[in-house]
Enzyme design. Structure first.
Site, PDB file in Angstrom:
ATOM      1  CE  LYS A 188       5.593  -5.358   7.034  1.00 43.47           C
ATOM      2  NZ  LYS A 188       6.932  -5.688   6.466  1.00 43.47           N
TER       3      LYS A 188
ATOM      4  CB  SER B  15       3.905  -3.993  10.772  1.00 41.03           C
ATOM      5  OG  SER B  15       3.079  -2.919  11.158  1.00 41.03           O
TER       6      SER B  15
ATOM      7  CE1 TYR C  97       3.300  -2.823   5.716  1.00 40.49           C
ATOM      8  CE2 TYR C  97       2.262  -2.383   7.838  1.00 40.49           C
ATOM      9  CZ  TYR C  97       3.388  -2.412   7.031  1.00 40.49           C
ATOM     10  OH  TYR C  97       4.601  -2.023   7.551  1.00 40.49           O
TER      11      TYR C  97
HETATM   12  P1  NAI Z   1      10.812   2.841   2.975  1.00 39.60           P
HETATM   13  O1  NAI Z   1       9.714   3.117   2.009  1.00 39.60           O
HETATM   14  O2  NAI Z   1      11.765   3.934   3.290  1.00 39.60           O
HETATM   15  O3  NAI Z   1      11.664   1.576   2.510  1.00 39.60           O
HETATM   16  C1  NAI Z   1      11.127   0.493   1.809  1.00 39.60           C
HETATM   17  C2  NAI Z   1      12.044   0.197   0.637  1.00 39.60           C
HETATM   18  O4  NAI Z   1      11.605  -1.000  -0.005  1.00 39.60           O
HETATM   19  C3  NAI Z   1      12.016   1.295  -0.420  1.00 39.60           C
HETATM   20  O5  NAI Z   1      13.317   1.779  -0.678  1.00 39.60           O
HETATM   21  C4  NAI Z   1      11.410   0.622  -1.622  1.00 39.60           C
HETATM   22  O6  NAI Z   1      11.892   1.124  -2.875  1.00 39.60           O
HETATM   23  C5  NAI Z   1      11.765  -0.830  -1.404  1.00 39.60           C
HETATM   24  N1  NAI Z   1      10.879  -1.742  -2.128  1.00 39.60           N
HETATM   25  C6  NAI Z   1       9.537  -1.656  -2.229  1.00 39.60           C
HETATM   26  N2  NAI Z   1       9.063  -2.652  -2.986  1.00 39.60           N
HETATM   27  C7  NAI Z   1      10.116  -3.391  -3.373  1.00 39.60           C
HETATM   28  C8  NAI Z   1      10.238  -4.567  -4.156  1.00 39.60           C
HETATM   29  N3  NAI Z   1       9.176  -5.153  -4.713  1.00 39.60           N
HETATM   30  N4  NAI Z   1      11.479  -5.091  -4.328  1.00 39.60           N
HETATM   31  C9  NAI Z   1      12.575  -4.490  -3.783  1.00 39.60           C
HETATM   32  N5  NAI Z   1      12.503  -3.351  -3.060  1.00 39.60           N
HETATM   33  C10 NAI Z   1      11.291  -2.818  -2.848  1.00 39.60           C
HETATM   34  O7  NAI Z   1      10.077   2.347   4.311  1.00 39.60           O
HETATM   35  P2  NAI Z   1      10.650   1.817   5.713  1.00 39.60           P
HETATM   36  O8  NAI Z   1       9.841   2.443   6.775  1.00 39.60           O
HETATM   37  O9  NAI Z   1      12.125   1.916   5.764  1.00 39.60           O
HETATM   38  O10 NAI Z   1      10.183   0.285   5.645  1.00 39.60           O
HETATM   39  C11 NAI Z   1      11.056  -0.832   5.728  1.00 39.60           C
HETATM   40  C12 NAI Z   1      10.256  -2.031   6.213  1.00 39.60           C
HETATM   41  O11 NAI Z   1       9.831  -1.815   7.554  1.00 39.60           O
HETATM   42  C13 NAI Z   1       8.998  -2.325   5.420  1.00 39.60           C
HETATM   43  O12 NAI Z   1       8.833  -3.717   5.273  1.00 39.60           O
HETATM   44  C14 NAI Z   1       7.891  -1.774   6.299  1.00 39.60           C
HETATM   45  O13 NAI Z   1       6.649  -2.389   6.037  1.00 39.60           O
HETATM   46  C15 NAI Z   1       8.453  -2.092   7.655  1.00 39.60           C
HETATM   47  N6  NAI Z   1       7.882  -1.329   8.750  1.00 39.60           N
HETATM   48  C16 NAI Z   1       8.214  -0.014   8.915  1.00 39.60           C
HETATM   49  C17 NAI Z   1       7.706   0.696   9.983  1.00 39.60           C
HETATM   50  C18 NAI Z   1       8.118   2.097  10.262  1.00 39.60           C
HETATM   51  O14 NAI Z   1       7.732   2.632  11.357  1.00 39.60           O
HETATM   52  N7  NAI Z   1       8.869   2.772   9.387  1.00 39.60           N
HETATM   53  C19 NAI Z   1       6.740   0.088  10.905  1.00 39.60           C
HETATM   54  C20 NAI Z   1       6.501  -1.301  10.694  1.00 39.60           C
HETATM   55  C21 NAI Z   1       7.054  -1.973   9.631  1.00 39.60           C
END
Ligand code: NAI
Length: 303
Positions: free
Chosen positions: A169, A152, A165
């Site tokens: 990251k 990130s 975080y």
């Molecule tokens: P999101 O919240 O839609 O997806 C994250 C998913 O991970 C969720 O479905 C959640 O249930 C699952 N999850 C959480 N803890 C878990 C665990 N312990 N074991 C298995 N599954 C688990 O969020 P998003 O935005 O799709 O995030 C995906 C990745 O991208 C994350 O690592 C986030 O930190 C990273 N990210 C996202 C950004 C963005 O602009 N959306 C920016 C920078 C990084």
């Protein structure tokens, strides 16, 4: 050349969320068989639910693809091993790991509880380590593997209230840099994305008209490239979102070399700050050895 994943098996953590689902649908469309891991629960990691993973599996199957759900948490090694076992028992092997699962628990450093630090490190950093570790032996044995890390801009550049975080990251990038070294002679490639995408994580912090520009579909093709046999890069991080794609690198400037015959003082450092911090002709360094060679080369007149 057409990138496809026929005969390839992928494991996507957090595959029920915004980015994870998008990656899964694209890889499935390109022929991959996929284990969709998702624990479910809130953005802060509270609770659990099968519906997140199940919905992605249903979408893939309804499009004629092959997928199976796994509901383990990435936080435990036991959970990570169960995901990999699921891939082997259902599809016979594993070729690709996409470490995408993530949560948020923002607080200024002053107010941050130790549990908020640990929860974030456990999911993002230890979780990425666990799942990669569970797959590693298979990748070594079959002399093939592709791994994607999700970092990130908070880790790369900093953000108020996200020290847990940001640390996690940046940690996944350190893990990536070392595994790049250990995996390269076994055709294991590991790269990272620093995405910007519409999701429940970003919906509350970005203006509605701006966030619409950042559909996850703009990120997934980069992930698919990193997961492909054709991937020509290893140990790189790319910033991606809305159609923007750019390499991000840690670079080192040319610096200043002080005369070894004189004692180095804090006042000399003070007088040279502009030269020490100058990034003109800065270069990324391939690994720790390249860093040592650069320092020794710059010091050669002092020997
Ligand atoms: P999101 O919240 O839609 O997806 C994250 C998913 O991970 C969720 O479905 C959640 O249930 C699952 N999850 C959480 N803890 C878990 C665990 N312990 N074991 C298995 N599954 C688990 O969020 P998003 O935005 O799709 O995030 C995906 C990745 O991208 C994350 O690592 C986030 O930190 C990273 N990210 C996202 C950004 C963005 O602009 N959306 C920016 C920078 C990084």
């Amino acid at each position: 050349m057409t990138i496809n994943f026929k005969d390839k098996v992928a494991l996507i953590t957090g595959g029920g969320g915004s980015l994870g689902r998008s990656h899964a649908l694209l890889l499935a469309k390109l022929g991959a068989k996929i284990v969709i891991n998702d624990k479910g629960g809130s953005v802060e990691g509270q609770g659990k639910s099968k519906s997140a993973a199940d919905q992605t599996v249903d979408l893939i199957r309804n499009n004629g693809g092959q997928a199976i759900a796994n509901y383990s948490s990435v936080e435990s090694m036991e959970g990570a091993l169960a995901m990999v076992d699921c891939a082997i028992s259902e599809f016979g092997k594993l070729d690709i790991v996409i470490n995408n699962a993530g949560i948020l628990n923002d607080k200024s450093f002053k107010k941050q509880e130790s549990s908020q630090w640990e929860d974030i490190l456990n999911v993002h950093l230890t979780g990425s380590r666990n799942v990669t570790k569970a797959a590693w032996e298979h990748f070594l044995t079959q002399n093939y593997g592709r791994i994607v890390m999700t970092t990130s801009s908070t880790g790369l550049y900093g953000n108020f209230g996200q020290s847990n975080y940001g640390a996690a990251k940046m940690g996944v990038l350190g893990l990536m840099q070392c595994l790049k070294e250990e995996g390269q002679k076994h055709n294991i490639k590991i790269n990272a994305i620093a995405p910007v995408a519409k999701s429940r994580m970003t919906e509350s912090i970005m203006p509605p008209d701006i966030i619409e520009l950042f559909e996850p579909k703009w990120v997934s093709p980069i992930v698919a490239y990193f997961c492909s046999e054709e991937c020509a890069v290893n140990g790189e991080c790319w910033a991606v979102g809305g159609g923007y794609v750019s390499r991000v690198a840690i670079v080192e400037g040319q610096g200043t070399v002080f005369d070894a015959k004189q004692e180095l003082t804090a006042d000399q450092i003070s007088s040279q700050v502009n030269q020490i911090t100058n990034l003109e002709n800065a270069v990324p360094l391939e690994n720790m050895q390249a860093s040592a060679v650069k320092i020794l080369t710059r010091l050669q007149n002092n020997f």
